[in-house]
Design a protein around this motif. Structure first.
Motif, mmCIF file in Angstrom:
data_model
loop_
_atom_site.group_PDB
_atom_site.id
_atom_site.type_symbol
_atom_site.label_atom_id
_atom_site.label_comp_id
_atom_site.label_asym_id
_atom_site.label_seq_id
_atom_site.Cartn_x
_atom_site.Cartn_y
_atom_site.Cartn_z
ATOM 1 N N ASN A 25 47.627 -38.533 -18.139
ATOM 2 C CA ASN A 25 47.420 -38.769 -16.706
ATOM 3 C C ASN A 25 46.198 -39.644 -16.399
ATOM 4 O O ASN A 25 45.239 -39.203 -15.764
ATOM 5 C CB ASN A 25 47.302 -37.425 -15.990
ATOM 6 C CG ASN A 25 48.481 -36.515 -16.243
ATOM 7 O OD1 ASN A 25 49.452 -36.895 -16.885
ATOM 8 N ND2 ASN A 25 48.409 -35.295 -15.752
ATOM 9 N N ARG A 40 42.510 -38.172 -18.673
ATOM 10 C CA ARG A 40 42.214 -36.758 -18.859
ATOM 11 C C ARG A 40 42.277 -36.442 -20.352
ATOM 12 O O ARG A 40 43.304 -36.664 -21.000
ATOM 13 C CB ARG A 40 43.213 -35.903 -18.095
ATOM 14 C CG ARG A 40 43.010 -34.396 -18.294
ATOM 15 C CD ARG A 40 44.044 -33.622 -17.500
ATOM 16 N NE ARG A 40 43.980 -32.191 -17.779
ATOM 17 C CZ ARG A 40 44.832 -31.293 -17.275
ATOM 18 N NH1 ARG A 40 45.795 -31.698 -16.466
ATOM 19 N NH2 ARG A 40 44.708 -30.012 -17.581
ATOM 20 N N VAL A 42 41.873 -33.463 -23.133
ATOM 21 C CA VAL A 42 41.934 -31.996 -23.190
ATOM 22 C C VAL A 42 41.456 -31.510 -24.561
ATOM 23 O O VAL A 42 42.000 -31.892 -25.598
ATOM 24 C CB VAL A 42 43.349 -31.478 -22.911
ATOM 25 C CG1 VAL A 42 43.346 -29.951 -22.855
ATOM 26 C CG2 VAL A 42 43.886 -32.057 -21.606
ATOM 27 N N ASN A 46 42.034 -25.654 -23.244
ATOM 28 C CA ASN A 46 42.513 -26.384 -22.068
ATOM 29 C C ASN A 46 41.361 -26.861 -21.185
ATOM 30 O O ASN A 46 41.448 -26.869 -19.955
ATOM 31 C CB ASN A 46 43.493 -25.532 -21.249
ATOM 32 C CG ASN A 46 44.306 -26.369 -20.273
ATOM 33 O OD1 ASN A 46 44.663 -27.508 -20.557
ATOM 34 N ND2 ASN A 46 44.592 -25.807 -19.110
ATOM 35 N N SER A 48 39.143 -29.771 -19.808
ATOM 36 C CA SER A 48 39.364 -31.198 -19.604
ATOM 37 C C SER A 48 38.098 -31.944 -19.200
ATOM 38 O O SER A 48 37.331 -31.480 -18.343
ATOM 39 C CB SER A 48 40.437 -31.420 -18.527
ATOM 40 O OG SER A 48 41.682 -30.912 -18.943
ATOM 41 N N GLY A 80 36.941 -27.747 -15.845
ATOM 42 C CA GLY A 80 37.621 -28.979 -16.188
ATOM 43 C C GLY A 80 37.722 -30.006 -15.078
ATOM 44 O O GLY A 80 37.719 -29.687 -13.896
ATOM 45 N N GLU A 82 40.335 -32.999 -14.109
ATOM 46 C CA GLU A 82 41.718 -33.305 -14.463
ATOM 47 C C GLU A 82 42.273 -34.470 -13.649
ATOM 48 O O GLU A 82 41.889 -34.685 -12.501
ATOM 49 C CB GLU A 82 42.589 -32.062 -14.239
ATOM 50 C CG GLU A 82 42.092 -30.826 -14.982
ATOM 51 C CD GLU A 82 42.896 -29.571 -14.674
ATOM 52 O OE1 GLU A 82 43.807 -29.642 -13.809
ATOM 53 O OE2 GLU A 82 42.618 -28.521 -15.280
ATOM 54 N N ASP A 83 43.165 -35.236 -14.265
ATOM 55 C CA ASP A 83 44.071 -36.175 -13.598
ATOM 56 C C ASP A 83 43.375 -37.159 -12.651
ATOM 57 O O ASP A 83 43.619 -37.160 -11.438
ATOM 58 C CB ASP A 83 45.138 -35.397 -12.829
ATOM 59 C CG ASP A 83 45.868 -34.392 -13.703
ATOM 60 O OD1 ASP A 83 45.751 -34.477 -14.934
ATOM 61 O OD2 ASP A 83 46.550 -33.511 -13.153
ATOM 62 N N TYR A 97 39.787 -36.875 -8.614
ATOM 63 C CA TYR A 97 40.284 -36.053 -9.712
ATOM 64 C C TYR A 97 40.441 -34.627 -9.205
ATOM 65 O O TYR A 97 39.987 -34.284 -8.107
ATOM 66 C CB TYR A 97 39.324 -36.099 -10.910
ATOM 67 C CG TYR A 97 37.961 -35.467 -10.646
ATOM 68 C CD1 TYR A 97 37.666 -34.185 -11.090
ATOM 69 C CD2 TYR A 97 36.982 -36.153 -9.938
ATOM 70 C CE1 TYR A 97 36.430 -33.601 -10.849
ATOM 71 C CE2 TYR A 97 35.744 -35.585 -9.681
ATOM 72 C CZ TYR A 97 35.472 -34.308 -10.135
ATOM 73 O OH TYR A 97 34.247 -33.732 -9.869
ATOM 74 N N TYR A 100 38.541 -28.176 -11.403
ATOM 75 C CA TYR A 100 39.062 -26.831 -11.677
ATOM 76 C C TYR A 100 37.913 -25.914 -12.072
ATOM 77 O O TYR A 100 37.159 -26.209 -13.012
ATOM 78 C CB TYR A 100 40.104 -26.894 -12.787
ATOM 79 C CG TYR A 100 40.757 -25.570 -13.094
ATOM 80 C CD1 TYR A 100 41.370 -24.813 -12.088
ATOM 81 C CD2 TYR A 100 40.772 -25.063 -14.387
ATOM 82 C CE1 TYR A 100 41.981 -23.600 -12.367
ATOM 83 C CE2 TYR A 100 41.382 -23.846 -14.680
ATOM 84 C CZ TYR A 100 41.975 -23.118 -13.662
ATOM 85 O OH TYR A 100 42.568 -21.911 -13.939
ATOM 86 N N LYS A 169 45.765 -30.715 -4.730
ATOM 87 C CA LYS A 169 45.576 -31.607 -5.872
ATOM 88 C C LYS A 169 46.100 -33.016 -5.573
ATOM 89 O O LYS A 169 46.506 -33.307 -4.458
ATOM 90 C CB LYS A 169 46.304 -31.036 -7.097
ATOM 91 C CG LYS A 169 45.884 -29.611 -7.452
ATOM 92 C CD LYS A 169 46.760 -28.997 -8.533
ATOM 93 C CE LYS A 169 46.601 -29.662 -9.876
ATOM 94 N NZ LYS A 169 47.364 -28.964 -10.937
ATOM 95 N N ASP A 321 52.476 -33.986 -21.193
ATOM 96 C CA ASP A 321 51.106 -33.468 -21.077
ATOM 97 C C ASP A 321 50.319 -33.568 -22.391
ATOM 98 O O ASP A 321 49.407 -32.772 -22.635
ATOM 99 C CB ASP A 321 51.108 -32.013 -20.595
ATOM 100 C CG ASP A 321 51.070 -31.917 -19.074
ATOM 101 O OD1 ASP A 321 51.410 -32.927 -18.422
ATOM 102 O OD2 ASP A 321 50.711 -30.866 -18.544
#
Length: 343
Positions: A25, A40, A42, A46, A48, A80, A82-83, A97, A100, A169, A321
């Motif tokens: 992503n 992203r 990882v 999990n 990121s 994290g 992410e994305d 982004y 999280y 998100k 993913d």
């Protein structure tokens, strides 16, 4: 149907700790003749961070950093980053982004002048508890019941806690101001919402409360066709064309083997991007290759970045993913195809 070419995997995970579980992503932008890719990464658990590489060619990796370029530093992102997505507005890069914290997943913003130094601006989407959202929804009798069903993630924790916020998100800015406004997309399942403000400082708690009182008016894309019927979410930053804003997004549908994520395309009005002009009634592309079908999450093509070279539109996406793929199509042919399905 539009022809899409898949160029295969362009970025794989490595044994390096920060990306040993997957790369996916990416945010992609071309600037001063160079293509920058922020992805992203990882690691174990999990966790990121954001990795970085450049591309020599739209499908060929050039330099690649051996460490993350961005890491979690604040409580709202402690579990994290992410994305990412990225745009350049005037002379400032705006990278968004999902932050999280282990419980909540919310859209956050980073700005930069040079793609070397970055300033975090924090979460800019609403911080709304699920009970408050539920109460608001109850006052809107015509609200899609999927909003309540898809956003009950707090129930998996076994109790109702005011620390659990409505997940918001896929925060993505349009790449320029439109009639003096910042426009951005964000996703609360099952729809993509759109927001506009004169200044980002206008995004106050009072602003968001008023926003949710007119919630139905803020929906930009709702599930419509079979391949996106479960829910939709943001993909690449919008691309300005003569026919309108080209939006590549992801659509999800549920089959026996689970959810299937496809890349989708729609066209929106240049001056009022809330207005949908056309939408493909079929996926732009979907998982077909083994490396798209099998991975950390099976059956995923998740578009998140794009560049245009001459008339070729290159779309970068997370595959299952776990890895990053690239697909391309002729942007003029795509807009012509979209106009066959005007709303």
């Amino acid at each position: 149907m539009i022809t899409v070419y898949k160029h295969g995997i362009i970025l794989e995970k490595r044994e390096t700790n920060f990306e040993c579980e997957g790369v996916l992503n990416p945010a992609v932008i071309k600037h001063n003749g160079e293509i920058h890719l922020f992805y992203r990464a990882v690691g174990k658990g999990n966790y990121s961070t954001i990795g970085y590489c450049t591309l020599n060619h739209p499908t060929e990796v050039g330099t690649r950093m051996d460490n993350p370029i961005l890491i979690p530093e604040h409580p709202y992102e402690k579990n994290g980053m992410e994305d990412p997505r990225i745009v350049l507005i005037n002379d400032e890069f705006m990278m968004t982004y999902t932050a999280y914290d282990g419980v909540n997943a919310l859209g956050a913003l980073i700005v930069s002048k040079d793609l070397k130094t970055f300033t975090k601006r924090g979460v800019i989407v609403p911080k709304l508890t699920y009970p408050n959202f539920s109460k608001l929804a109850e006052t809107k009798k015509d609200i899609n019941e999927k909003y309540l069903r898809y956003n009950e993630h707090w129930q998996s924790h076994g109790q109702l806690d005011t620390n659990f916020l409505l997940w918001d998100k896929n925060l993505i800015f349009f790449p320029e101001k439109i009639n003096g406004y910042f426009y951005f997309m964000h996703r609360i399942k099952p729809d993509i919402l759109i927001t506009k403000v004169k200044e980002l400082s206008d995004l106050t708690a009072a602003f968001w409360m008023d926003y949710f009182m007119h919630f139905q008016d803020c929906i930009m894309i709702s599930p419509k066709h079979t391949h996106e019927i479960s829910y939709v979410g943001g993909g690449c930053p919008p691309i300005k064309t003569r026919e309108g804003w080209l939006v590549i997004y992801h659509g999800v549908h549920d089959e026996i083997e689970g959810y299937i994520y496809s890349a989708c395309a729609a066209l929106f009005d240049i001056d009022n991007p809330h207005i949908e002009i056309a939408r493909l009634p079929y996926p732009l592309f979907q998982p077909k290759e083994l490396w798209e079908i099998k991975g950390i999450v099976n059956n995923v093509c998740f578009p998140s970045g794009a560049v245009v070279e001459d008339s070729s539109l290159y779309i970068y996406y997370g595959a299952a993913d776990e890895r990053i793929g690239c697909a391309s199509t002729n942007i003029n042919e795509l807009t012509e195809e979209l106009l066959r399905y005007k709303i």
